[in-house]
Design a protein around this motif. Sequence first.
Motif, PDB file in Angstrom:
ATOM      1  N   TYR A  59       1.183  -1.022  -0.334  1.00  0.00           N
ATOM      2  CA  TYR A  59      -0.025   0.163  -0.243  1.00  0.00           C
ATOM      3  C   TYR A  59       0.800   1.587   0.193  1.00  0.00           C
ATOM      4  O   TYR A  59       1.618   1.610   0.602  1.00  0.00           O
ATOM      5  CB  TYR A  59      -1.480  -0.040   1.324  1.00  0.00           C
ATOM      6  N   SER A  60       0.215   1.891  -0.344  1.00  0.00           N
ATOM      7  CA  SER A  60       0.802   3.831  -0.964  1.00  0.00           C
ATOM      8  C   SER A  60       0.386   3.994  -1.147  1.00  0.00           C
ATOM      9  O   SER A  60      -0.451   4.237  -2.174  1.00  0.00           O
ATOM     10  CB  SER A  60       2.380   3.042  -2.012  1.00  0.00           C
ATOM     11  N   LEU A  97      -3.939   0.120   9.586  1.00  0.00           N
ATOM     12  CA  LEU A  97      -2.957  -1.480   8.732  1.00  0.00           C
ATOM     13  C   LEU A  97      -4.480  -1.804   8.621  1.00  0.00           C
ATOM     14  O   LEU A  97      -4.813  -2.039   7.283  1.00  0.00           O
ATOM     15  CB  LEU A  97      -2.167  -1.877   9.504  1.00  0.00           C
ATOM     16  N   GLU A  98      -5.274  -2.065   9.911  1.00  0.00           N
ATOM     17  CA  GLU A  98      -6.505  -2.514   9.698  1.00  0.00           C
ATOM     18  C   GLU A  98      -7.330  -2.631   8.028  1.00  0.00           C
ATOM     19  O   GLU A  98      -7.941  -3.245   8.261  1.00  0.00           O
ATOM     20  CB  GLU A  98      -7.407  -3.208  10.553  1.00  0.00           C
ATOM     21  N   ASN A 108      -2.176  -9.878  18.522  1.00  0.00           N
ATOM     22  CA  ASN A 108      -0.313  -9.071  18.369  1.00  0.00           C
ATOM     23  C   ASN A 108      -0.450  -8.738  17.106  1.00  0.00           C
ATOM     24  O   ASN A 108      -0.824  -6.838  17.154  1.00  0.00           O
ATOM     25  CB  ASN A 108       0.743 -10.078  18.481  1.00  0.00           C
ATOM     26  N   LEU A 109      -0.747  -9.503  15.735  1.00  0.00           N
ATOM     27  CA  LEU A 109      -1.074  -8.813  14.347  1.00  0.00           C
ATOM     28  C   LEU A 109      -2.544  -7.633  14.748  1.00  0.00           C
ATOM     29  O   LEU A 109      -2.350  -6.681  14.042  1.00  0.00           O
ATOM     30  CB  LEU A 109      -1.418  -9.744  13.335  1.00  0.00           C
ATOM     31  N   VAL A 142      -1.996   1.024  14.322  1.00  0.00           N
ATOM     32  CA  VAL A 142      -0.342   1.513  13.612  1.00  0.00           C
ATOM     33  C   VAL A 142      -1.158   2.041  11.610  1.00  0.00           C
ATOM     34  O   VAL A 142      -2.057   1.963  11.761  1.00  0.00           O
ATOM     35  CB  VAL A 142       0.367   0.685  13.484  1.00  0.00           C
ATOM     36  N   ARG A 143      -1.164   3.553  11.690  1.00  0.00           N
ATOM     37  CA  ARG A 143      -1.528   4.767  11.073  1.00  0.00           C
ATOM     38  C   ARG A 143       0.304   4.869  10.144  1.00  0.00           C
ATOM     39  O   ARG A 143       1.075   5.065  10.291  1.00  0.00           O
ATOM     40  CB  ARG A 143      -1.982   5.775  10.632  1.00  0.00           C
ATOM     41  N   SER A 144       0.200   4.445   8.412  1.00  0.00           N
ATOM     42  CA  SER A 144       1.302   4.876   8.040  1.00  0.00           C
ATOM     43  C   SER A 144       0.967   5.323   6.310  1.00  0.00           C
ATOM     44  O   SER A 144      -0.352   4.076   5.838  1.00  0.00           O
ATOM     45  CB  SER A 144       2.141   3.818   7.596  1.00  0.00           C
TER      46      SER A 144
END
Length: 290
Positions: A20-21, A27-28, A83-84, A91-93
């Motif tokens: 993803y970009s 992430l979810e 954990n995933l 987490v945001r990216s």
Amino acid sequence: MRGRTIDHDKAVDMCRWLAYSGSPILLENMIYKPAHSLIDQSLHAKMGVETTNGDGFGVGWYGSAKDTPAIVREIGPAWSNRNLREIAGHVRSHLFFAHIRASTGSAVQQTNCHPFRYGRWMWMHNGAIAEYPRLRRDLVMAVDPELFLHIEGSTDSEVMFYLALTFGLEQDPPTAVARMAGLVEEVGRAHGVEYPLQMTVATTDGESVWAFRYSTQKASRSLFYSTRVETLRSLHPDLAFLREASDSTRLIVSEPLGDLPGVWNEVPESTYGVVHPGGGERWSFAPQTP
């Protein structure tokens, strides 16, 4: 290994992955939420060699604090990993890789899970070097001695990464991957292997993503890319995600995450593309003799 018959002369991985970009997202949103998400594919892959991909997983993402990506890899199945689930929900990216693994011979261990990392670079792979145990010594000997020190696992995928780094991945990714592929084919044929290489590969430096689809037999594993966001907005004006996504947002996936019309396009055989903040391009791909 869930009852599979394993040919140990073909110690390879058959996996599913996504890159993803674009606009920073959780992430979810890509790993869990789509109808045919990567988590769904870990149990019900439709286009892979294996229906189930439960021999480990990995995610790698870039944040604002460091140039190098964070990597989390585990040996258990993605579908049940708490954990995933926790990481993906917090987490945001703007750029991340996710990979689920189906081993057909190489050890189920953390160091064999993708993505692999070197400095600011990440790499993940679906496919195989045919009869890799026979070719392994010659291929590993071609890795730069300083880079060889960083190899941790036993997969063909990681050796492919370090060969590409040896051939200049950090300066010219398309040429480096072409030279890596050329070497694999050269060594394979020297050992009497008719079709040495099968690969869909993604690699990134945290700014651009390069994706490659190639096989010696010209029958490569599946690979798709998403349509431009501005086109998708006109096709699906009610989707909230598309209203928030930047025009440069793109996904590259082993198989589509859903069946919405007009979203997914197959990457042609023997092709590579690059996705970057300014857009994306696509070119033909052919191995080069190093």
